[in-house]
Design an enzyme around this catalytic site. Sequence first.
Site, PDB file in Angstrom:
ATOM      1  CB  THR A 126      -0.976  -0.057   1.416  1.00 25.36           C
ATOM      2  OG1 THR A 126      -1.440   1.247   1.485  1.00 25.36           O
ATOM      3  CG2 THR A 126      -0.002  -0.190   2.523  1.00 25.36           C
ATOM      4  CG  ASP A 127      -1.115   5.097  -0.999  1.00 20.18           C
ATOM      5  OD1 ASP A 127      -1.833   4.378   0.020  1.00 20.18           O
ATOM      6  OD2 ASP A 127      -1.790   6.010  -1.531  1.00 20.18           O
ATOM      7  CD  GLU A 128      -3.339   3.811   4.639  1.00 18.00           C
ATOM      8  OE1 GLU A 128      -2.989   3.636   5.793  1.00 18.00           O
ATOM      9  OE2 GLU A 128      -4.498   3.782   4.422  1.00 18.00           O
ATOM     10  CE1 TYR A 151      -3.488  -2.334   6.071  1.00  8.47           C
ATOM     11  CE2 TYR A 151      -3.184  -0.252   5.594  1.00  8.47           C
ATOM     12  CZ  TYR A 151      -3.337  -1.368   4.999  1.00  8.47           C
ATOM     13  OH  TYR A 151      -3.212  -1.716   3.548  1.00  8.47           O
ATOM     14  CB  SER A 152       0.703   2.061   7.283  1.00 10.85           C
ATOM     15  OG  SER A 152       0.650   3.193   8.380  1.00 10.85           O
ATOM     16  CB  SER A 154       1.207  -4.607  10.154  1.00 12.81           C
ATOM     17  OG  SER A 154       0.340  -4.265   9.422  1.00 12.81           O
ATOM     18  CE  LYS A 155      -0.383  -4.493   2.899  1.00  5.07           C
ATOM     19  NZ  LYS A 155      -0.785  -5.865   2.667  1.00  5.07           N
ATOM     20  CE1 TYR A 208     -14.084   8.465  10.954  1.00  5.26           C
ATOM     21  CE2 TYR A 208     -12.077   8.009  10.000  1.00  5.26           C
ATOM     22  CZ  TYR A 208     -13.239   7.656  10.630  1.00  5.26           C
ATOM     23  OH  TYR A 208     -13.531   6.181  10.811  1.00  5.26           O
ATOM     24  NE  ARG A 215      -6.441   8.369   3.091  1.00  8.41           N
ATOM     25  CZ  ARG A 215      -5.863   9.304   3.824  1.00  8.41           C
ATOM     26  NH1 ARG A 215      -5.336  10.290   3.492  1.00  8.41           N
ATOM     27  NH2 ARG A 215      -5.897   8.911   5.106  1.00  8.41           N
TER      28      ARG A 215
HETATM   29  P1  NAD Z   1     -10.140  -6.928   2.673  1.00  5.49           P
HETATM   30  O1  NAD Z   1     -10.120  -6.646   4.199  1.00  5.49           O
HETATM   31  O2  NAD Z   1     -11.422  -6.548   1.972  1.00  5.49           O
HETATM   32  O3  NAD Z   1      -9.856  -8.248   2.457  1.00  5.49           O
HETATM   33  C1  NAD Z   1      -8.798  -9.101   3.165  1.00  5.49           C
HETATM   34  C2  NAD Z   1      -9.126 -10.403   2.836  1.00  5.49           C
HETATM   35  O4  NAD Z   1      -8.027 -11.423   3.601  1.00  5.49           O
HETATM   36  C3  NAD Z   1     -10.469 -11.051   3.563  1.00  5.49           C
HETATM   37  O5  NAD Z   1     -10.967 -11.878   2.632  1.00  5.49           O
HETATM   38  C4  NAD Z   1      -9.926 -11.801   4.860  1.00  5.49           C
HETATM   39  O6  NAD Z   1     -10.895 -12.769   5.021  1.00  5.49           O
HETATM   40  C5  NAD Z   1      -8.645 -12.291   4.302  1.00  5.49           C
HETATM   41  N1  NAD Z   1      -7.789 -12.611   5.553  1.00  5.49           N
HETATM   42  C6  NAD Z   1      -7.600 -11.852   6.549  1.00  5.49           C
HETATM   43  N2  NAD Z   1      -6.682 -12.553   7.429  1.00  5.49           N
HETATM   44  C7  NAD Z   1      -6.250 -13.897   6.715  1.00  5.49           C
HETATM   45  C8  NAD Z   1      -5.473 -14.818   6.899  1.00  5.49           C
HETATM   46  N3  NAD Z   1      -4.922 -14.741   8.126  1.00  5.49           N
HETATM   47  N4  NAD Z   1      -5.446 -15.923   6.135  1.00  5.49           N
HETATM   48  C9  NAD Z   1      -6.086 -16.032   5.310  1.00  5.49           C
HETATM   49  N5  NAD Z   1      -6.907 -14.843   4.792  1.00  5.49           N
HETATM   50  C10 NAD Z   1      -7.137 -13.774   5.644  1.00  5.49           C
HETATM   51  O7  NAD Z   1      -8.971  -5.999   2.159  1.00  5.49           O
HETATM   52  P2  NAD Z   1      -8.737  -5.299   0.668  1.00  5.49           P
HETATM   53  O8  NAD Z   1      -9.172  -4.014   0.636  1.00  5.49           O
HETATM   54  O9  NAD Z   1      -9.165  -6.166  -0.339  1.00  5.49           O
HETATM   55  O10 NAD Z   1      -6.992  -5.234   0.522  1.00  5.49           O
HETATM   56  C11 NAD Z   1      -6.551  -6.477   0.061  1.00  5.49           C
HETATM   57  C12 NAD Z   1      -4.981  -6.233   0.036  1.00  5.49           C
HETATM   58  O11 NAD Z   1      -4.608  -4.938  -0.647  1.00  5.49           O
HETATM   59  C13 NAD Z   1      -4.382  -5.905   1.376  1.00  5.49           C
HETATM   60  O12 NAD Z   1      -3.146  -6.383   1.658  1.00  5.49           O
HETATM   61  C14 NAD Z   1      -4.285  -4.380   1.629  1.00  5.49           C
HETATM   62  O13 NAD Z   1      -3.249  -4.120   2.422  1.00  5.49           O
HETATM   63  C15 NAD Z   1      -4.169  -4.057   0.188  1.00  5.49           C
HETATM   64  N6  NAD Z   1      -4.455  -2.846  -0.240  1.00  5.49           N
HETATM   65  C16 NAD Z   1      -5.619  -2.357  -0.188  1.00  5.49           C
HETATM   66  C17 NAD Z   1      -6.018  -1.083  -0.596  1.00  5.49           C
HETATM   67  C18 NAD Z   1      -7.450  -0.592  -0.533  1.00  5.49           C
HETATM   68  O14 NAD Z   1      -7.712   0.727  -0.860  1.00  5.49           O
HETATM   69  N7  NAD Z   1      -8.507  -1.190  -0.060  1.00  5.49           N
HETATM   70  C19 NAD Z   1      -4.924  -0.256  -1.137  1.00  5.49           C
HETATM   71  C20 NAD Z   1      -3.753  -0.716  -1.402  1.00  5.49           C
HETATM   72  C21 NAD Z   1      -3.242  -2.052  -1.035  1.00  5.49           C
HETATM   73  O1  DAU Z   2      -4.063   4.113   0.596  1.00  2.00           O
HETATM   74  C1  DAU Z   2      -4.318   2.645   0.541  1.00  2.00           C
HETATM   75  C2  DAU Z   2      -5.289   2.297   1.726  1.00  2.00           C
HETATM   76  O2  DAU Z   2      -6.365   2.970   1.617  1.00  2.00           O
HETATM   77  C3  DAU Z   2      -5.251   0.751   2.087  1.00  2.00           C
HETATM   78  O3  DAU Z   2      -3.929   0.339   2.429  1.00  2.00           O
HETATM   79  C4  DAU Z   2      -6.177   0.429   3.246  1.00  2.00           C
HETATM   80  O4  DAU Z   2      -6.405  -0.710   3.291  1.00  2.00           O
HETATM   81  C5  DAU Z   2      -7.558   1.007   2.822  1.00  2.00           C
HETATM   82  O5  DAU Z   2      -8.400   0.773   4.052  1.00  2.00           O
HETATM   83  C6  DAU Z   2      -7.366   2.569   2.660  1.00  2.00           C
HETATM   84  O6  DAU Z   2      -7.285   3.279   3.633  1.00  2.00           O
HETATM   85  P1  DAU Z   2      -7.772   4.736   4.165  1.00  2.00           P
HETATM   86  O7  DAU Z   2      -7.570   4.924   5.853  1.00  2.00           O
HETATM   87  O8  DAU Z   2      -7.121   5.716   3.438  1.00  2.00           O
HETATM   88  O9  DAU Z   2      -9.160   4.376   3.880  1.00  2.00           O
HETATM   89  P2  DAU Z   2     -10.678   4.479   4.620  1.00  2.00           P
HETATM   90  O10 DAU Z   2     -11.875   4.287   3.839  1.00  2.00           O
HETATM   91  O11 DAU Z   2     -10.782   3.898   5.932  1.00  2.00           O
HETATM   92  O12 DAU Z   2     -10.747   6.139   4.635  1.00  2.00           O
HETATM   93  C7  DAU Z   2     -10.655   7.160   3.545  1.00  2.00           C
HETATM   94  C8  DAU Z   2     -10.552   8.586   3.984  1.00  2.00           C
HETATM   95  O13 DAU Z   2     -11.753   8.747   4.491  1.00  2.00           O
HETATM   96  C9  DAU Z   2      -9.480   8.717   5.157  1.00  2.00           C
HETATM   97  O14 DAU Z   2      -8.952   9.932   4.939  1.00  2.00           O
HETATM   98  C10 DAU Z   2     -10.490   8.585   6.480  1.00  2.00           C
HETATM   99  C11 DAU Z   2     -11.743   9.173   5.932  1.00  2.00           C
HETATM  100  N1  DAU Z   2     -12.931   8.506   6.614  1.00  2.00           N
HETATM  101  C12 DAU Z   2     -12.936   7.283   6.742  1.00  2.00           C
HETATM  102  C13 DAU Z   2     -14.241   6.556   7.304  1.00  2.00           C
HETATM  103  C14 DAU Z   2     -14.248   5.158   7.452  1.00  2.00           C
HETATM  104  C15 DAU Z   2     -14.136   9.508   7.070  1.00  2.00           C
HETATM  105  O15 DAU Z   2     -13.916  10.682   7.059  1.00  2.00           O
HETATM  106  N2  DAU Z   2     -14.923   8.864   7.611  1.00  2.00           N
HETATM  107  C16 DAU Z   2     -15.227   7.453   7.796  1.00  2.00           C
HETATM  108  O16 DAU Z   2     -16.431   6.969   8.371  1.00  2.00           O
END
Ligand code: NAD
Ligand code: DAU
Length: 334
Positions: A126-128, A151-152, A154-155, A208, A215
């Site tokens: 992730t970019d985080e 979170y970030s 750990s990544k 928030y 983003r």
């Molecule tokens: P998500 O939370 O929707 O899905 C995570 C999946 O992993 C779920 O299906 C969950 O059951 C599974 N999982 C969790 N723990 C596990 C374990 N111990 N063993 C096996 N499966 C397990 O997440 P997402 O948003 O689809 O993100 C997927 C990946 O992409 C993550 O690694 C996240 O860091 C990365 N990422 C997400 C975003 C975003 O905007 N969502 C952006 C950049 C990178």
């Molecule tokens: O940048 C990549 C990341 O984007 C991924 O690595 C993460 O897995 C993914 O969850 C996401 O992280 P963010 O924290 O940016 O996403 P989130 O949807 O939680 O929040 C987006 C923005 O909106 C952030 O600035 C916080 C704000 N927010 C979020 C929630 C849930 C609000 O203002 N209100 C809310 O209720």
Amino acid sequence: MNSVLVTGGAGFIGSNFVRMVLAEHRECKVINLDKLTYAGNLENLAGFMEDSNHEFVRGDICDGLLVERLLEEYSVDAIINFAAESHVDRSIMEPGVFIETNVKGTVALLKAALDKGVGKFVQVSTDEVYGSLGPEGLFTETTPLSPNSPYSASKASADHMVAAFGHTWELDYNITRCSNNYGEYQFPEKMIPLMINNALNDKPLPVYGDGMNVRDWLYVYDHCTAIWQVLTKGRSGDIYNIGGNNEKTNLEVVKRILDRLGKSEDLITFVKDRPGHDRRYAIDSSKIMSELGWKPSVTFEEGIGKAIDWYLENRKWLEHVVSGEYEKYYDQMY
Ligand code: NAD
Ligand code: DAU
């Protein structure tokens, strides 16, 4: 690429990736390993459970013996690691499980990949991991890691472990670092589906702080095509940033959702800020574009419209997720 192990393939991005591979790369079998945590949902895979090119296995990436068995049984060519605890707010409430899955789970996969001679390991990061930007500038692949949330952090730890396995044992790996994704099947704890769900139900939209955090949004399908390019063409040991050049403030995104749904901006409610809230993310994805020929298929305006329409057309999916109905279903299934 004949056989890939996709971890976390019942989650948001993983299930979209599985859908893309099954539709567009029929030469490739997908072994889908997912623990089905609260974020994993078999409804995201509707229609694929009977596909002979798709094998779903419920299990934990921390279970090295299970992973080794799957790698051997299916002669896996590559691992794409999506499995993670992915929500920043949850990591602030309880960081422990983020270490378990995101760090220890990644290490378990790396060890199994090395032992079984898997050809390629793609870590979906992730970019985080780069931290937060001021008003100017972009994250490049050489930006120093400076994670701010559990979170970030750990990544970032996982990214270091992947690179260490490459450096020490010559494991062929790539790391992708993508910006915020939006689209179909995203769990409604994340900002965009949460706001859509609340607006549909005339509930307040919790923004928030001042709503001016930025983003850089990318449609999930475009993240999936980028990962496929990296998997099949990425230079060993390279990192690839992925993003769509779509910087928006949270307030802009929320107003766009309300406008599309025909709801009043009076639903916007400013709430207490996220502790340590990163102010701005913005990705420079020129490397993957110039070296691997990837580009996004939609603009933000097109993609967000498609995504909102999908949630409107899939109210049952949203209702099940919000009610936790699918968890009861798994308890009966497995
Ligand atoms: P998500 O939370 O929707 O899905 C995570 C999946 O992993 C779920 O299906 C969950 O059951 C599974 N999982 C969790 N723990 C596990 C374990 N111990 N063993 C096996 N499966 C397990 O997440 P997402 O948003 O689809 O993100 C997927 C990946 O992409 C993550 O690694 C996240 O860091 C990365 N990422 C997400 C975003 C975003 O905007 N969502 C952006 C950049 C990178
Ligand atoms: O940048 C990549 C990341 O984007 C991924 O690595 C993460 O897995 C993914 O969850 C996401 O992280 P963010 O924290 O940016 O996403 P989130 O949807 O939680 O929040 C987006 C923005 O909106 C952030 O600035 C916080 C704000 N927010 C979020 C929630 C849930 C609000 O203002 N209100 C809310 O209720």
